[in-house]
Scaffold this active site. Sequence first.
Site, short mmCIF file in Angstrom:
data_model
loop_
_atom_site.label_atom_id
_atom_site.label_comp_id
_atom_site.label_asym_id
_atom_site.label_seq_id
_atom_site.Cartn_x
_atom_site.Cartn_y
_atom_site.Cartn_z
N SER A 1 0.84 -1.19 0.00
CA SER A 1 0.00 0.00 0.00
C SER A 1 0.88 1.25 0.00
O SER A 1 1.71 1.42 -0.89
CB SER A 1 -0.97 -0.06 1.18
OG SER A 1 -1.99 0.89 1.05
N ASP B 1 -9.33 -4.30 -6.22
CA ASP B 1 -8.69 -3.22 -5.48
C ASP B 1 -8.79 -1.93 -6.28
O ASP B 1 -8.52 -1.93 -7.49
CB ASP B 1 -7.23 -3.57 -5.23
CG ASP B 1 -6.49 -2.54 -4.39
OD1 ASP B 1 -7.13 -1.64 -3.83
OD2 ASP B 1 -5.25 -2.65 -4.29
N HIS C 1 -7.65 -5.07 -1.21
CA HIS C 1 -6.54 -4.36 -0.60
C HIS C 1 -6.23 -4.94 0.78
O HIS C 1 -7.13 -5.35 1.50
CB HIS C 1 -6.91 -2.88 -0.48
CG HIS C 1 -5.74 -1.96 -0.35
ND1 HIS C 1 -4.96 -1.60 -1.42
CD2 HIS C 1 -5.23 -1.32 0.73
CE1 HIS C 1 -4.01 -0.78 -1.02
NE2 HIS C 1 -4.15 -0.60 0.28
#
Length: 347
Positions: free
Chosen positions: A174, A270, A300
Amino acid sequence: MSTRDEPPAAQLHPDVEALLEMVAAGVESGARVPLPRLTPEQARADFDASSPLLDVAVAALPHEAALRLPMRDGERIAARLYALHRPDPAAPLPVTLALHGGGFVVGSLDSHESLWRDLAVRSGAAVLAVAYRLAPEHRFPTAFEDACDALAWIGREGRNAGLDPGRVALFGDSAGGTLAAGLALAARDTPGLPRPCLQVLAYPGLAARQDSNSYRRFGRGYLLEAETVAWFFAQYLRDEADRRDWRFAPLEAADLAGTAPALIVLPACDPLLDEGRAYGERLRAAGVSVTSRIVPGMVHEFLRMGNVVEDALVVRAEIADALAAAFRQRPAFRQPALGQQSASADA
């Protein structure tokens, strides 16, 4: 793993779908408060508290150490070193510099500890996890500069700590993936920074604007909410001009040639999927070796969901194998023999 991006499948894995339904029910009942409605301090506590519920517990490794790494502004940040074998300056270990996710606002050494331990066990290499400073107390580009200074520390002091600065990989998930991608670019251009042998980017944020098809398709109801991303960036960025800075949005970099080989891991459901695919294509066009892995049914943060879905652990094993293979391709540092050391000193 495929070497080319595959068409994404939008159908959720049943176990992930059950998790999302539970999250939605918690929000609807008021039992769970979305991050944008919390203060940063509350959001960090919430994020850390939920992490052990999602991931499998990995036992402490034989060699773990708490470190304080010096930063360019005179501050020191926390870091943790994980290794199966005692680091030895005479035969230093390869090392993965690990950068946690959390939108530059949340996430910690604790939230990702099971993931870092798992990668150390499976790859056989050391993992150095860094607690870069968070927003809004420390806005852009502090997190990026902290990551650069941690890599510089490996180059400068790693050998004394039993780490091989010639065998370094980058891993980030991320926001940590954003930092890892930017760090690979900085390592290409900055004298004195170790040149990584692999950059592993797990569902990274890479674009200046969140306006892709996948963002519109998966920006609501797939764990990472568009509202949450906007809140993260409002805490992190100083102004709109920061969006065009490649240290925040690596897709804005003019040239990606010469960066480390990349493994890009993308959940099929995602919001950040399309920018991850676009970055992989740009790296390939620049002559960089890229392996892309689009994981069907995942969302995610799935790599930290070992308690939810088995696929998380399968992909973690694949990442560890890729790290081990990259380290094997680099010659290991060996301490010179005593006579060689004396000759070098005399010279």
